[in-house]
Scaffold this active site. Structure first.
Site, PDB file in Angstrom:
ATOM      1  N   LYS A  96     -11.060   8.945   6.627  1.00  0.00           N
ATOM      2  CA  LYS A  96      -9.596   9.000   6.582  1.00  0.00           C
ATOM      3  C   LYS A  96      -9.190   9.838   5.375  1.00  0.00           C
ATOM      4  O   LYS A  96      -9.573   9.538   4.246  1.00  0.00           O
ATOM      5  CB  LYS A  96      -9.022   7.593   6.486  1.00  0.00           C
ATOM      6  CG  LYS A  96      -7.517   7.595   6.279  1.00  0.00           C
ATOM      7  CD  LYS A  96      -6.927   6.226   6.446  1.00  0.00           C
ATOM      8  CE  LYS A  96      -5.434   6.258   6.175  1.00  0.00           C
ATOM      9  NZ  LYS A  96      -4.808   4.951   6.367  1.00  0.00           N
ATOM     10  N   ARG A 128       4.985   6.330   7.422  1.00  0.00           N
ATOM     11  CA  ARG A 128       5.468   5.569   6.260  1.00  0.00           C
ATOM     12  C   ARG A 128       6.962   5.307   6.377  1.00  0.00           C
ATOM     13  O   ARG A 128       7.463   4.288   5.909  1.00  0.00           O
ATOM     14  CB  ARG A 128       5.114   6.310   4.973  1.00  0.00           C
ATOM     15  CG  ARG A 128       3.597   6.323   4.754  1.00  0.00           C
ATOM     16  CD  ARG A 128       3.181   7.129   3.556  1.00  0.00           C
ATOM     17  NE  ARG A 128       1.719   7.280   3.532  1.00  0.00           N
ATOM     18  CZ  ARG A 128       1.064   8.131   2.760  1.00  0.00           C
ATOM     19  NH1 ARG A 128       1.740   8.902   1.917  1.00  0.00           N
ATOM     20  NH2 ARG A 128      -0.243   8.220   2.813  1.00  0.00           N
ATOM     21  N   LYS A 142      -2.370   8.724  -2.469  1.00  0.00           N
ATOM     22  CA  LYS A 142      -3.512   7.857  -2.143  1.00  0.00           C
ATOM     23  C   LYS A 142      -4.849   8.570  -2.347  1.00  0.00           C
ATOM     24  O   LYS A 142      -5.843   8.222  -1.734  1.00  0.00           O
ATOM     25  CB  LYS A 142      -3.355   7.355  -0.699  1.00  0.00           C
ATOM     26  CG  LYS A 142      -2.058   6.580  -0.466  1.00  0.00           C
ATOM     27  CD  LYS A 142      -2.034   5.831   0.873  1.00  0.00           C
ATOM     28  CE  LYS A 142      -0.745   5.008   1.009  1.00  0.00           C
ATOM     29  NZ  LYS A 142      -0.717   4.217   2.264  1.00  0.00           N
ATOM     30  N   LYS A 201      -9.361  10.606  10.921  1.00  0.00           N
ATOM     31  CA  LYS A 201      -7.904  10.601  10.830  1.00  0.00           C
ATOM     32  C   LYS A 201      -7.455  11.469   9.666  1.00  0.00           C
ATOM     33  O   LYS A 201      -8.034  11.340   8.584  1.00  0.00           O
ATOM     34  CB  LYS A 201      -7.451   9.151  10.628  1.00  0.00           C
ATOM     35  CG  LYS A 201      -5.982   8.964  10.423  1.00  0.00           C
ATOM     36  CD  LYS A 201      -5.703   7.507  10.186  1.00  0.00           C
ATOM     37  CE  LYS A 201      -4.233   7.379   9.875  1.00  0.00           C
ATOM     38  NZ  LYS A 201      -3.917   6.253   9.088  1.00  0.00           N
ATOM     39  N   SER A 216       1.223  10.267  13.012  1.00  0.00           N
ATOM     40  CA  SER A 216       2.671  10.383  13.156  1.00  0.00           C
ATOM     41  C   SER A 216       3.188  11.804  12.949  1.00  0.00           C
ATOM     42  O   SER A 216       4.048  12.274  13.697  1.00  0.00           O
ATOM     43  CB  SER A 216       3.341   9.428  12.171  1.00  0.00           C
ATOM     44  OG  SER A 216       2.902   9.687  10.838  1.00  0.00           O
ATOM     45  N   TYR A 233       0.770   8.309  19.736  1.00  0.00           N
ATOM     46  CA  TYR A 233       2.108   7.834  20.088  1.00  0.00           C
ATOM     47  C   TYR A 233       2.553   8.407  21.429  1.00  0.00           C
ATOM     48  O   TYR A 233       3.543   7.966  21.996  1.00  0.00           O
ATOM     49  CB  TYR A 233       3.103   8.201  18.970  1.00  0.00           C
ATOM     50  CG  TYR A 233       2.659   7.623  17.647  1.00  0.00           C
ATOM     51  CD1 TYR A 233       2.904   6.288  17.331  1.00  0.00           C
ATOM     52  CD2 TYR A 233       1.938   8.391  16.725  1.00  0.00           C
ATOM     53  CE1 TYR A 233       2.461   5.736  16.136  1.00  0.00           C
ATOM     54  CE2 TYR A 233       1.489   7.850  15.529  1.00  0.00           C
ATOM     55  CZ  TYR A 233       1.742   6.528  15.244  1.00  0.00           C
ATOM     56  OH  TYR A 233       1.289   5.976  14.077  1.00  0.00           O
TER      57      TYR A 233
HETATM   58  N1  PBG Z   1      -3.234   2.455   5.655  1.00  0.00           N
HETATM   59  C1  PBG Z   1      -2.235   2.375   6.555  1.00  0.00           C
HETATM   60  C2  PBG Z   1      -2.147   3.391   7.618  1.00  0.00           C
HETATM   61  N2  PBG Z   1      -2.648   3.140   8.848  1.00  0.00           N
HETATM   62  C3  PBG Z   1      -2.333   4.231   9.653  1.00  0.00           C
HETATM   63  C4  PBG Z   1      -1.627   5.164   8.876  1.00  0.00           C
HETATM   64  C5  PBG Z   1      -1.041   6.470   9.326  1.00  0.00           C
HETATM   65  C6  PBG Z   1      -0.812   6.602  10.793  1.00  0.00           C
HETATM   66  C7  PBG Z   1       0.112   7.697  11.176  1.00  0.00           C
HETATM   67  O1  PBG Z   1       0.537   8.530  10.347  1.00  0.00           O
HETATM   68  O2  PBG Z   1       0.442   7.743  12.353  1.00  0.00           O
HETATM   69  C8  PBG Z   1      -1.537   4.644   7.585  1.00  0.00           C
HETATM   70  C9  PBG Z   1      -0.782   5.341   6.508  1.00  0.00           C
HETATM   71  C10 PBG Z   1      -1.405   5.638   5.223  1.00  0.00           C
HETATM   72  O3  PBG Z   1      -2.620   5.532   5.042  1.00  0.00           O
HETATM   73  O4  PBG Z   1      -0.640   5.984   4.327  1.00  0.00           O
END
Ligand code: PBG
Ligand code: MG
Length: 353
Positions: A221, A231, A244, A275, A301, A340
């Site tokens: 990730k 978010r 992060k 991801k 997203s 989505y």
């Molecule tokens: N840790 C939480 C999480 N689980 C899925 C996403 C993102 C999914 C998306 O953008 O569709 C995130 C956001 C992040 O890590 O800040």
């Protein structure tokens, strides 16, 4: 005899016809376009297919009853109260989508430094899992494990002096995974990128008699700008302090992704995920080729928002871009995609028969 392009090279010269029928005709033995001449011919040689089995549908949850709230930065995506999420579960079943993923918008009053709501056995996610499983036990439910929907600072873990604590966070994540699994969740999906969390969660589940609960690790990730609209959807965009990058991966790296995936498999992950999706298809391919594990990609997203926004502006054909983007994951070797677009894509696939 040397074979090239399906015909012995020695014979290629011999086969040339005298006086081509069409003036200016190129003397081509091989014409790749022949296999594209009609839809039936294209179907015969098609290498990859997308089916509804490939789709995991992420849903956003919100407290209340009979409530649906548009997510501003994700046109066509809503936050749903639990009763509405149950309705969508029914829709997913009818569309033969095998699995839902649940993400809560947590009321600001329930957020704190430690993300304590994450381990509340009656939190929104657990309520939704129980409600969906009660009516539709045959649909798979995946729950994200990370603290960000529940912390006042929007980070995935506990913080001390501005540092995200690893081992202390893992202990909380195990408890979060357990309340979700006890509510009936089928797949635990840790998205936090703490080291060692897969092993700890596996052990916690097994010790609680939950050895059938699967783990899909968000193994590779990346710290990505493409999570912006998510978010917004879970309400952590405004509160997130900093970024992060001390726990999510650097987007310059792919060898590191293999090491992360290898660790998560060794720690007991049943499935692994890459991801974001489209900007990281090279990583999906390397992971699949290296480990031959069930491999998933998350079309996040921001990827959804880009296509949806361009389509809404009339800048591209939204349906075709959607299908093309989903097929790209299959081509890269993914076994499935969190998207989505899942319900829309499934509707289209079923209409095609
Ligand atoms: N840790 C939480 C999480 N689980 C899925 C996403 C993102 C999914 C998306 O953008 O569709 C995130 C956001 C992040 O890590 O800040
Ligand atoms: Mg890791």
């Amino acid at each position: 005899m040397a074979i090239k392009y399906g015909r012995p090279i020695e014979l290629r010269e011999v086969s040339r016809r005298e006086g081509a029928a069409v003036p200016h005709a190129l003397d081509l033995t091989v014409r790749p376009r022949r296999n594209r001449k009609a839809e039936w011919a294209r179907r015969m040689v098609r290498e990859n297919v997308l089916t509804t089995d490939d789709l995991i549908w992420p849903l956003f949850l919100i407290d209340g009853h009979n409530k649906r709230e548009q997510v501003a930065s994700m046109p066509g995506v809503e936050r749903l109260s639990v009763d509405q999420a149950v309705r969508e579960a029914e829709r997913a079943l009818k569309l033969t989508i095998p699995c839902l993923a649940l993400f809560p918008y947590t009321e600001p009053s329930l957020r704190d430094e430690e993300g304590s709501e994450a381990t509340n056995p009656n939190n929104l996610v657990c309520q939704a899992v129980r409600a969906i499983k009660k009516e539709f036990p045959d649909i798979g439910i995946l729950c994200d494990v990370a603290l960000d929907p529940f912390t006042s600072h929007g980070h995935d873990g506990l913080i001390s002096d501005g540092r995200i604590l690893n081992d202390e966070t893992v202990a909380v994540l195990v408890r979060q995974a357990l309340v979700q699994a006890e509510a009936g969740c089928d797949i635990i999906a840790p998205s936090d990128m703490m080291d060692g969390r897969v092993a700890a969660i596996r052990e916690g589940l097994d010790q609680s008699g939950l050895s059938d609960v699967q783990i899909m690790a968000y193994a590779a990730k990346y710290a990505s700008a493409f999570y912006g609209p998510f978010r917004d959807a879970i309400g952590s965009a405004k509160t997130l302090t900093g970024d992060k990058r001390t726990y999510q991966m650097d987007s310059a790296n792919t060898d590191e992704a293999l090491r992360e995936v290898e660790l998560d498999i060794a720690e007991g992950a049943d499935m692994v995920m890459v991801k974001p999706g489209m900007p990281y298809l090279d990583v999906v391919r390397r992971v699949k080729d290296t480990f031959a594990m069930p491999t998933f990609a998350y079309q996040v997203s921001g990827e959804y928002a880009m296509i949806a926004a361009a389509a809404n502006n009339g800048w591209l054909d939204g349906e075709r871009a959607m299908m093309e983007s989903l097929l790209a994951f299959k081509r890269a070797g993914a076994d499935g995609v969190l998207s989505y677009f899942a319900p829309k894509a499934a509707e289209k696939l079923r209409a095609q028969g």
